[in-house]
Design an enzyme around this catalytic site. Structure first.
Site, PDB file in Angstrom:
ATOM      1  CG  ASP A 392      -2.404  29.825 -35.104  1.00  0.00           C
ATOM      2  OD1 ASP A 392      -1.673  30.467 -34.856  1.00  0.00           O
ATOM      3  OD2 ASP A 392      -2.722  29.135 -36.196  1.00  0.00           O
ATOM      4  CE  LYS A 393      -2.419  36.845 -37.666  1.00  0.00           C
ATOM      5  NZ  LYS A 393      -2.817  36.667 -38.795  1.00  0.00           N
ATOM      6  N   GLY A 672       2.714  34.143 -34.434  1.00  0.00           N
ATOM      7  CA  GLY A 672       4.045  34.534 -34.803  1.00  0.00           C
ATOM      8  C   GLY A 672       4.181  35.960 -35.589  1.00  0.00           C
ATOM      9  NE  ARG A 737       7.768  40.482 -35.142  1.00  0.00           N
ATOM     10  CZ  ARG A 737       7.995  40.387 -36.584  1.00  0.00           C
ATOM     11  NH1 ARG A 737       8.018  39.445 -37.285  1.00  0.00           N
ATOM     12  NH2 ARG A 737       8.064  41.591 -37.022  1.00  0.00           N
ATOM     13  CG  ASN A 766       2.477  26.672 -36.461  1.00  0.00           C
ATOM     14  OD1 ASN A 766       1.347  25.895 -36.647  1.00  0.00           O
ATOM     15  ND2 ASN A 766       2.339  28.150 -36.426  1.00  0.00           N
TER      16      ASN A 766
END
Length: 1106
Positions: A392-393, A672, A737, A766
């Site tokens: 994840d970022k 995202g 995204r 998430n």
């Protein structure tokens, strides 16, 4: 607890286990008990005092190895086929069962304590007596006893505050609100006892963030959702008391529904071991058949001549039947080739490796007092085989500490360039917010023109910050006059509300129906009519409010692509301008949101609200109906602008990614965020470089340039292989995204098509699905709660610790486990196959070579601790060089250290060792005599010689296999040898013979055999012949085909040598030569040449050797 009201309405019958919807009537146990709902009694322990032994034994004997040895034990009780006493099998079997049972009992006890810890402090009434439909009272700082519908509280408007740390790890307070009609019940016990509402809701499930139900009371129905529920495990905070109605109890609560078994993750070595054990069992069957055939032939040709002297029954006088019995006898004798203690030993090693991770101070984050934690003990060696990392970022690569940095309002940008601020080159001073007495003093902004626009009362600028102050779910807490603290569920919301606060639009208070702002010092109260909440599908949030002038306003914020699709056509020019600003913001690595509003017509809104109330009361498809209504009203928006929030990289992220890339680990970032933001982070992390060609994949789709909506979704079945092939050709992959589900799909795609070990790392809810899907899940304990940590296999506080977890602990664990397994199989084959060779010389009579006690103790006493010490402590290179040479990680990815070929190599070495162990003493004893001229070739002396040779050979072998010597290794190896000789002489002593004459009949055998020089010469010869080929092969392999580890070891020695040689002058060449020999990198034919080299020449020459 209140006295329940008794009613008489008959419910519809429902078969147990077929619950489709739940009907609960308040204060009516007779009604509710007809549904057989679960009570509030919880049993989290797997075992009880009385059921532990039978259940645990049943589980353990489901394992192939344990069941196999149980069958052997039964066979050993049959005297016709067993030449071994029963204790040779039962002692190791009982030891293995006992160790496993203790581990299972400890794990179950710890889990039980953790699960029940907070439930014993719930209320004066025992929590197990609570039933569905009861109304219970909770007080401040108490845990919630069950899943409860909030009825009333001590706070205004039926509000109460809860902490959900036990559910999701988040410590920030969350607000829950009772229905207005029930909040009027207050603390009136009489009214609460008379409350007879009925709740119809969803059946028990594990969705912590969702509840769908309807309350029927006084001929009215009221919609219920998760905001009106207090779930078991929550703690009441800042609320004096509240009353609630129990909806789910016991095992049917959402907390307990989430306590189901997590999918068990197995390593590739586990799967390989299971296959190898089956192969070994097949090999054992083959050896039994060979020896049984040999016995049949021998009985027919030779043995029949002796039948008359053996007084056998007629049944036993058949050669074929003798061979049949011999087969089972040899299965018993050769059973040690199947490693019963293998699985227990592996678990001990993994437990030790896990403690090393937990104890590593270099993975301890002092700012948050957070150590690294191995939450599982089954995956440690797989940490040394990772090929793909999915990260994840936000919060994983970045700090997830959000700062409002820039914005775009009505086509104008505000805020200083981020790069210049970070470099300390910003020319614009920090804005002075002293005009605002309610400002946050920690807030910084570097563009005073925005404050001037606020003071000039520009309508769109004020509307921009008014939106930020109204459209959120933040809860304010005013600790003293003017000292505001915001409780935000996400750092983004907190940053935006704080920005609005400093620019003069202070969010001061909220109730279920109102939001109060201080706009440029003046209090303004807005009527809150509807909240259109955010989710991962909508990617936006909206509120509908009525301002003091009576105007209806809809304010919305969300992803720019989502907002832009819902704008009025008249906004097209402003949309293009704002889009350019968004690209600029994203190019600086900022997180962006678009903001829009809409004026609502009164009649249209009234009609829409009726539809909303009807949809919110529906039990079926409620979310779909609400989503359609939200979509209906969120059309024709007017664009205000966009926000840009800075989220800085964590310390050490670029260096960590560079190092992992050198280890041939492919890192994919799944985020995202929009493409530009993701690319900027990629450049900041050194994942992207200017010399790379870019292939864009947006929203997991191949986008054709200049045709904005022509997409072919790459995760569809017919295109996923193309996506994977293209992605694997890239040096860097950044997927933007993506939704949480798509993150898991990407991981699953790589797992399914690439036989590679995957690791997923994230910090938020998430990321949970991605973490659970990967072979190894790592959770970052960051700003988004503990959901990721609770679902992970390993956790720590900073991304940079991943480098150490993989390149140090992971590589060491893999190296140790592989060396352990190779030695373990070698040792067992060398020990067991001596019986096989002896079978050809004893008429295939199933006679054993060793003493029965030696067979019993060899694996559990004489050789168990040295191999465990090697498996726990061994290091091929130290931690500094493990990090300095990332290519040392490569063998684990290629599975080079233990595979089927390695297994055959080490078992072949064991077979050869057993051959040498048997035939050298056998040949020597054919003509050997004692010092007094008498023969020493009795079978017991022969057995002592072979056994002693075996123990010495395997001890020398493990010494050769050990790269890193500790005091523990020395103690276990020398101690095991000492224990062997101590037990050997004790079992052949006069004293033990007097106590157990039938068990230890061979008095003085060891003493008589080992006091002969010829016996020690045989032992020495056997050891040298077994060990020297191994030493020679390893020397030649290191010299001709060095591995990465060999090369690194030589580099380390060169480094030490150069440091040493620089301290000497040229005339100390002789001493330098001695040092070279000491470091083991010299060959005699090159000695003279090395004498003529200075320190620079040494470096140049030795580097050529590499």
């Amino acid at each position: 607890m209140l006295v329940p009201w008794r009613g008489f309405w008959n419910p519809r019958s429902k078969a147990p286990g077929q619950e489709e919807e739940r009907h609960v009537k308040a204060n009516d146990r007779d009604y509710n008990e007809r549904f057989t709902y679960a009570d509030n009694h919880i049993k989290t322990a797997k075992y009880t005092f009385y059921t532990f032994l039978p259940i645990n034994l049943f589980e353990q004997f489901q394992r192939f190895a344990n069941a196999y040895f149980l069958v052997l034990l039964i066979l050993q009780l049959i005297p016709e086929i067993s030449s071994l006493s029963w204790f040779t099998t039962i002692v190791p079997l009982v030891l293995v069962l006992t160790i496993t049972a203790v581990k299972d009992a400890t794990d179950d006890y710890v889990k039980d304590i953790c699960c029940l810890y907070f439930f014993y402090r719930i209320q004066k009434e025992k929590w197990m007596n609570v039933r569905v439909g009861d109304i219970i009272k909770l007080e401040n700082n108490q845990f919630v006893a069950a899943d409860v519908l909030l009825l009333s509280s001590s706070e205004p408007y039926g509000l109460c505050y809860i902490e959900t740390a036990e559910l999701d790890g988040e410590t920030n307070l969350k607000v829950r609100q009772a229905l207005t009609v029930t909040s009027d019940l207050g603390a009136d016990v009489a009214k609460l006892a008379d409350f007879n509402g009925e709740v119809v809701c969803e059946p028990p499930n594990n969705k912590l963030d969702k509840f769908i139900g309807t309350l029927y009371w006084k001929d009215n129905k009221y919609s219920l959702d998760n905001e009106k529920m207090l779930l078991r495990g929550c703690m009441l905070r800042n609320t004096e008391w509240c009353f609630g109605m129990v909806i789910f109890a016991g095992l049917q609560t959402k907390l307990m529904q989430n306590c189901g078994r997590t999918k068990f993750k197995r390593t590739s070595i586990d799967r390989l071991m299971n296959t190898l054990v089956l192969w070994i069992f097949g090999f054992l069957i083959c050896m039994g058949i060979i020896l049984a055939i040999g016995n049949t032939i021998w009985e027919q040709r030779v043995g029949r001549n002796f039948w008359a002297y053996l007084l056998w029954d007629e049944l036993l006088s058949s050669a074929v039947f003798s061979g049949f019995l011999t087969f089972w006898s040899y299965i018993i004798i050769l059973n040690t080739v199947v490693p019963i203690s293998l699985y227990v030993s592996v678990e001990v090693l993994r437990l030790g490796h896990s403690y090393f991770i937990n104890w590593d101070r270099k993975m301890y984050y002092s700012r948050k007092d957070t150590p690294a934690e191995a939450r599982t003990t089954t995956l440690n060696e797989e940490l040394g085989q990772v090929e793909f990392i999915f990260s994840d970022k936000t919060g994983t690569l970045t700090q997830n500490i959000m700062v409002f940095s820039k914005c775009s309002i009505n086509g104008n940008t505000y805020g200083e360039n981020i790069g210049s601020i970070q470099m300390g080159h910003n020319k614009t001073p920090c804005v002075d917010f002293s005009f605002n007495p309610l400002m946050d003093r920690k807030f910084r902004f570097h563009d005073s023109s925005l404050v001037e626009a606020i003071k000039l009362e520009e309508p769109l600028v004020q509307e921009f910050f008014r939106l930020l102050a109204l459209c959120h779910t933040v809860m304010p807490e005013e600790r003293s006059e003017g000292e505001l603290v915001y409780q935000a569920q996400s750092p983004d919301e907190g940053a935006l509300v704080t920005a609005a606060r400093n620019f003069g639009f202070v969010f001061r208070a909220r109730t279920p129906e109102t939001i109060t702002l201080y706009e440029m010092g003046q209090p303004v109260t807005y009527q809150l009519l509807a909240i259109l909440d955010f989710n991962n599908v909508r990617k936006r949030m909206s509120v509908i409010v009525r301002n003091p002038k009576g105007q209806l306003k809809l304010y919305s914020k969300g992803a720019d692509t989502i907002i832009f699709d819902r704008l009025e056509p008249a906004n097209e020019e402003l949309m293009y301008t704002t889009s350019e600003h968004l690209n600029e913001f994203a190019g600086e690595g900022l997180r962006t949101l678009a903001l829009a509003y809409k004026d609502l017509d009164e009649d249209m809104f009234d009609e829409w609200m009726k539809k909303l109330l009807f949809a919110s009361a529906a039990l079926e498809n409620r979310e779909e109906r609400l989503g359609a209504l939200y979509e209906e009203v969120e059309q024709g928006l007017m664009l205000l602008g966009a926000t840009a929030i800075e989220d800085k990289l964590q310390e050490g992220v670029p260096e960590t990614i560079s190092c992992l890339t050198l280890a041939n680990i492919k890192i994919w970032v799944l985020t995202g965020d929009k493409l530009e933001t993701a690319m900027n982070i990629g450049y900041s992390c050194n994942m992207l470089r200017d010399d790379m060609n870019e292939l864009f994949t947006d929203n997991m789709a191949f986008r054709i340039h200049l045709i904005s909506h022509l997409q072919a979704h790459a995760l569809e079945a017919d295109l996923e292989q193309i996506l994977l092939d293209v992605a694997c050709l890239c040096k860097t992959v950044i997927c933007c995204r993506v939704t949480p589900l798509q993150k898991a799909q990407v991981v699953e795609l790589v797992k399914r098509h690439k036989r590679a070990v995957t690791l997923a790392i994230g910090d938020g809810a998430n990321d949970v699905s991605m973490i659970k899907t990967a072979h190894i899940g790592v959770g970052i304990s960051g700003q988004e709660g503990m959901q990721a940590v609770l679902a992970s296999d390993y956790s720590f506080a900073q991304f940079r610790y991943l480098q150490r977890l993989l390149l140090v602990h992971g590589r060491w664990s893999y190296h140790r486990m592989c060396n352990f397994l190779c030695y373990f199989f070698y040792k067992n084959f060398a020990f067991t196959l001596v019986h096989f060779w002896f079978g050809f010389l004893c008429g295939f009579s199933a006679q054993t070579v060793y003493d029965q006690w030696f067979i019993t103790l060899f694996n559990i006493v004489y050789t168990s601790l040295p191999v465990l010490a090697m498996g726990v402590f061994d290091q091929d290179v130290n931690e500094q060089y493990s990090l300095r040479y990332p290519n040392l990680y490569r063998p684990g990815q290629l599975n080079l250290l233990f595979n089927k070929r390695k297994f055959f190599t080490c078992t072949l070495q064991g077979v050869c060792t057993s051959f040498i162990l048997f035939f050298i003493p056998y040949g020597a004893f054919l003509c050997a005599v004692r010092d007094d001229g008498s023969h020493i070739s009795d079978q017991q002396s022969f057995a002592v010689t072979i056994a002693t040779s075996l123990v010495i050979v395997v001890s020398v072998q493990i010494g050769l296999d050990t790269n890193y010597w500790t005091a523990v290794n020395h103690f276990f190896i020398w101690g095991s040898l000492a224990v062997y000789f101590a037990i050997l002489f004790a079992m052949n002593s006069d004293g033990i013979f007097r106590i157990f004459p039938s068990q230890f009949p061979f008095v003085g055998t060891a003493r008589n055999a080992l006091n002969q020089k010829s016996v020690w010469l045989v032992i020495l010869l056997t050891t040298v012949v077994c060990i020297m080929p191994v030493v020679a092969m390893r020397f030649l392999k290191t010299d001709l085909h060095p591995t990465q580890t060999d090369k690194a070891s030589i580099r380390i020695k060169i480094t030490k040598l150069l440091v040493f040689s620089e301290q000497w002058t040229d005339h100390h060449s002789a001493q330098t030569l001695t040092s070279l020999n000491m470091f083991g990198i010299m060959r005699s034919r090159k000695s003279n040449r090395l004498l003529r080299l200075n320190s620079g020449g040494v470096e140049k020459y030795l580097c050529r050797f590499l």
